[in-house]
Design a protein around this motif. Sequence first.
Motif, PDB file in Angstrom:
ATOM      1  N   ALA A   1      -8.535  -0.875 -12.312  1.00 51.91           N
ATOM      2  CA  ALA A   1      -9.319   0.361 -12.368  1.00 51.91           C
ATOM      3  C   ALA A   1      -9.324   1.075 -11.022  1.00 51.91           C
ATOM      4  CB  ALA A   1     -10.752   0.057 -12.812  1.00 51.91           C
ATOM      5  N   SER A   2      -9.390   0.308  -9.931  1.00 55.24           N
ATOM      6  CA  SER A   2      -9.373   0.916  -8.600  1.00 55.24           C
ATOM      7  C   SER A   2      -8.034   1.602  -8.347  1.00 55.24           C
ATOM      8  CB  SER A   2      -9.633  -0.149  -7.527  1.00 55.24           C
ATOM      9  OG  SER A   2     -10.898  -0.747  -7.700  1.00 55.24           O
ATOM     10  N   ARG A   3      -6.942   0.928  -8.702  1.00 58.27           N
ATOM     11  CA  ARG A   3      -5.622   1.511  -8.477  1.00 58.27           C
ATOM     12  C   ARG A   3      -5.428   2.758  -9.347  1.00 58.27           C
ATOM     13  NH1 ARG A   3      -1.718  -1.943 -10.168  1.00 58.27           N
ATOM     14  NH2 ARG A   3      -3.166  -3.437 -11.053  1.00 58.27           N
ATOM     15  N   ALA A   4      -5.942   2.731 -10.587  1.00 56.80           N
ATOM     16  CA  ALA A   4      -5.838   3.901 -11.470  1.00 56.80           C
ATOM     17  C   ALA A   4      -6.596   5.088 -10.884  1.00 56.80           C
ATOM     18  CB  ALA A   4      -6.373   3.560 -12.855  1.00 56.80           C
ATOM     19  N   ALA A   5      -7.778   4.833 -10.296  1.00 57.23           N
ATOM     20  CA  ALA A   5      -8.560   5.917  -9.686  1.00 57.23           C
ATOM     21  C   ALA A   5      -7.812   6.524  -8.507  1.00 57.23           C
ATOM     22  CB  ALA A   5      -9.920   5.388  -9.243  1.00 57.23           C
ATOM     23  N   MET A   6      -7.176   5.684  -7.684  1.00 60.57           N
ATOM     24  CA  MET A   6      -6.449   6.197  -6.525  1.00 60.57           C
ATOM     25  C   MET A   6      -5.206   6.975  -6.943  1.00 60.57           C
ATOM     26  SD  MET A   6      -6.978   3.186  -3.626  1.00 60.57           S
ATOM     27  CE  MET A   6      -6.770   1.743  -4.654  1.00 60.57           C
ATOM     28  N   ARG A   7      -4.653   6.653  -8.109  1.00 62.11           N
ATOM     29  CA  ARG A   7      -3.507   7.416  -8.604  1.00 62.11           C
ATOM     30  C   ARG A   7      -3.933   8.768  -9.172  1.00 62.11           C
ATOM     31  NH1 ARG A   7      -0.435   2.458 -11.776  1.00 62.11           N
ATOM     32  NH2 ARG A   7       0.183   1.295  -9.900  1.00 62.11           N
ATOM     33  N   LYS A   8      -5.114   8.821  -9.779  1.00 61.39           N
ATOM     34  CA  LYS A   8      -5.586  10.084 -10.357  1.00 61.39           C
ATOM     35  C   LYS A   8      -6.023  11.072  -9.281  1.00 61.39           C
ATOM     36  CE  LYS A   8      -8.035  10.201 -14.095  1.00 61.39           C
ATOM     37  NZ  LYS A   8      -9.115   9.953 -15.085  1.00 61.39           N
ATOM     38  N   ARG A   9      -6.585  10.565  -8.191  1.00 56.26           N
ATOM     39  CA  ARG A   9      -6.999  11.450  -7.095  1.00 56.26           C
ATOM     40  C   ARG A   9      -5.745  12.030  -6.439  1.00 56.26           C
ATOM     41  NH1 ARG A   9      -9.541   8.346  -2.145  1.00 56.26           N
ATOM     42  NH2 ARG A   9      -7.395   7.582  -2.195  1.00 56.26           N
ATOM     43  N   HIS A  10      -5.588  13.310  -6.440  1.00 63.75           N
ATOM     44  CA  HIS A  10      -4.436  13.991  -5.815  1.00 63.75           C
ATOM     45  C   HIS A  10      -3.089  13.471  -6.345  1.00 63.75           C
ATOM     46  CE1 HIS A  10      -7.583  15.434  -3.325  1.00 63.75           C
ATOM     47  NE2 HIS A  10      -7.608  14.433  -2.479  1.00 63.75           N
ATOM     48  N   ARG A  11      -3.081  12.999  -7.605  1.00 69.70           N
ATOM     49  CA  ARG A  11      -1.842  12.561  -8.254  1.00 69.70           C
ATOM     50  C   ARG A  11      -1.111  11.494  -7.436  1.00 69.70           C
ATOM     51  NH1 ARG A  11      -0.921  15.994 -12.426  1.00 69.70           N
ATOM     52  NH2 ARG A  11       1.252  15.343 -12.625  1.00 69.70           N
ATOM     53  N   GLY A  12      -1.879  10.577  -6.864  1.00 67.24           N
ATOM     54  CA  GLY A  12      -1.302   9.448  -6.139  1.00 67.24           C
ATOM     55  C   GLY A  12      -1.079   9.680  -4.658  1.00 67.24           C
ATOM     56  N   PHE A  13      -1.377  10.871  -4.157  1.00 69.48           N
ATOM     57  CA  PHE A  13      -1.231  11.148  -2.726  1.00 69.48           C
ATOM     58  C   PHE A  13      -2.575  10.944  -2.021  1.00 69.48           C
ATOM     59  CE2 PHE A  13       2.503  13.253  -4.348  1.00 69.48           C
ATOM     60  CZ  PHE A  13       3.444  13.105  -3.338  1.00 69.48           C
ATOM     61  N   TRP A  14      -2.487  10.697  -0.726  1.00 66.72           N
ATOM     62  CA  TRP A  14      -3.658  10.559   0.134  1.00 66.72           C
ATOM     63  C   TRP A  14      -3.595  11.658   1.189  1.00 66.72           C
ATOM     64  CZ3 TRP A  14      -6.453   5.499   0.482  1.00 66.72           C
ATOM     65  CH2 TRP A  14      -6.041   4.590  -0.511  1.00 66.72           C
ATOM     66  N   ASN A  15      -4.670  12.423   1.348  1.00 64.20           N
ATOM     67  CA  ASN A  15      -4.735  13.430   2.402  1.00 64.20           C
ATOM     68  C   ASN A  15      -5.279  12.781   3.668  1.00 64.20           C
ATOM     69  OD1 ASN A  15      -3.767  15.480   0.730  1.00 64.20           O
ATOM     70  ND2 ASN A  15      -5.816  16.021   0.021  1.00 64.20           N
ATOM     71  N   ILE A  16      -4.486  12.841   4.742  1.00 65.42           N
ATOM     72  CA  ILE A  16      -4.814  12.140   5.980  1.00 65.42           C
ATOM     73  C   ILE A  16      -4.785  13.126   7.151  1.00 65.42           C
ATOM     74  CG2 ILE A  16      -4.136  10.290   7.554  1.00 65.42           C
ATOM     75  CD1 ILE A  16      -5.111   9.280   4.845  1.00 65.42           C
ATOM     76  N   ALA A  17      -5.871  13.142   7.946  1.00 61.44           N
ATOM     77  CA  ALA A  17      -5.957  14.000   9.133  1.00 61.44           C
ATOM     78  C   ALA A  17      -5.628  13.176  10.381  1.00 61.44           C
ATOM     79  CB  ALA A  17      -7.351  14.601   9.261  1.00 61.44           C
ATOM     80  N   PHE A  18      -4.924  13.807  11.312  1.00 65.34           N
ATOM     81  CA  PHE A  18      -4.524  13.155  12.557  1.00 65.34           C
ATOM     82  C   PHE A  18      -5.336  13.720  13.719  1.00 65.34           C
ATOM     83  CE2 PHE A  18      -1.266  12.260   9.575  1.00 65.34           C
ATOM     84  CZ  PHE A  18      -0.653  11.085   9.976  1.00 65.34           C
ATOM     85  N   CYS A  19      -5.259  13.048  14.844  1.00 66.26           N
ATOM     86  CA  CYS A  19      -6.103  13.408  15.985  1.00 66.26           C
ATOM     87  C   CYS A  19      -5.822  14.803  16.530  1.00 66.26           C
ATOM     88  CB  CYS A  19      -5.963  12.372  17.098  1.00 66.26           C
ATOM     89  SG  CYS A  19      -6.848  10.832  16.774  1.00 66.26           S
TER      90      CYS A  19
END
Length: 319
Positions: free
Chosen positions: A264-282
Amino acid sequence: MPVRPVRRQTRLASRPWKRRGSQLAEAFTLIELLLVIAMIAVLAGLLLPALGRARSAADSAVCKGNLRQLALGLEIYAGDHDSYPGRRPPNPIDPWGELWFHQLERAVGQQWPSRNFAPGGSPKRSSSLWACPAYQSLGGIFARGDAADPHFAVGSYGYNDSGAALPTLAPKYRPSGLGGSWQMNLNGNEMPPASLSVRPAQVTNPADMIALGDTQLIAGPEADPKLSRYTYGWPSLAQALYSTSVREEAGITYQDGPLSITAASRAAMRKRHRGFWNIAFCDGHVESLKARQFFRVEDPRQNARWNYDNRSKPTTPGK
């Protein structure tokens, strides 16, 4: 004398489906009606996925905007204090200790959302900078971890507090993220807080140093039994580096429990932004990355992005 044209009279009596004096065409047959319905269903089937992708893209754009502003607030905080936010010892106001977002709130002008749910109720949505819309669409919840809500802190974004240095290698290897301390070790036990916040001058490559972003999601059987109907994320992004569900998403077998626990956790992370992660850098820029592009800490290149000195850290004992 001019000849008048003869008007042709239509026998309405022989066409019962037409009304007298009207110009209505013949009525639809049942087959024609069914064909129209089928065409509408096909068009809807083609359009709905496109609408879903458009909504996901819009949510991701809002999320990226949030992270850019939070990264700017992080830069302002670091400039004012000559250090990045770090873990502070527990106190009467903050039973968990002062967390990174508590320190950053003044710089961004908004608070981390307060508890937005009651047991058994649906979470209330927030328009805060701290609230990713895709996280909220998954039933994401918030809690501040302060005196008003002392039990835990959860939300949509996490901070690279401890970097890629494995907690079990302490004290030989110190935390290498921006916050200078570990929140928990691999057994889920609290580690002693350390005042090792990093100074801006110590970050050797700000454009390649992960600061904050979409965090690990917990859902279903992996969640706390009291929260199993909800989705939530830990405010430590670095804590996800050694998470079973995240590492499985990154394509690494690191199984310390049945995969059914993390499904269920992996399915949720795939649904958020279609499997992408938005990451900010310094340096303030934001990237959309797949888990396999930055969570594979066995890859020295990816490992270095988590550490303020931009160097790879050991991930197994004895190295």
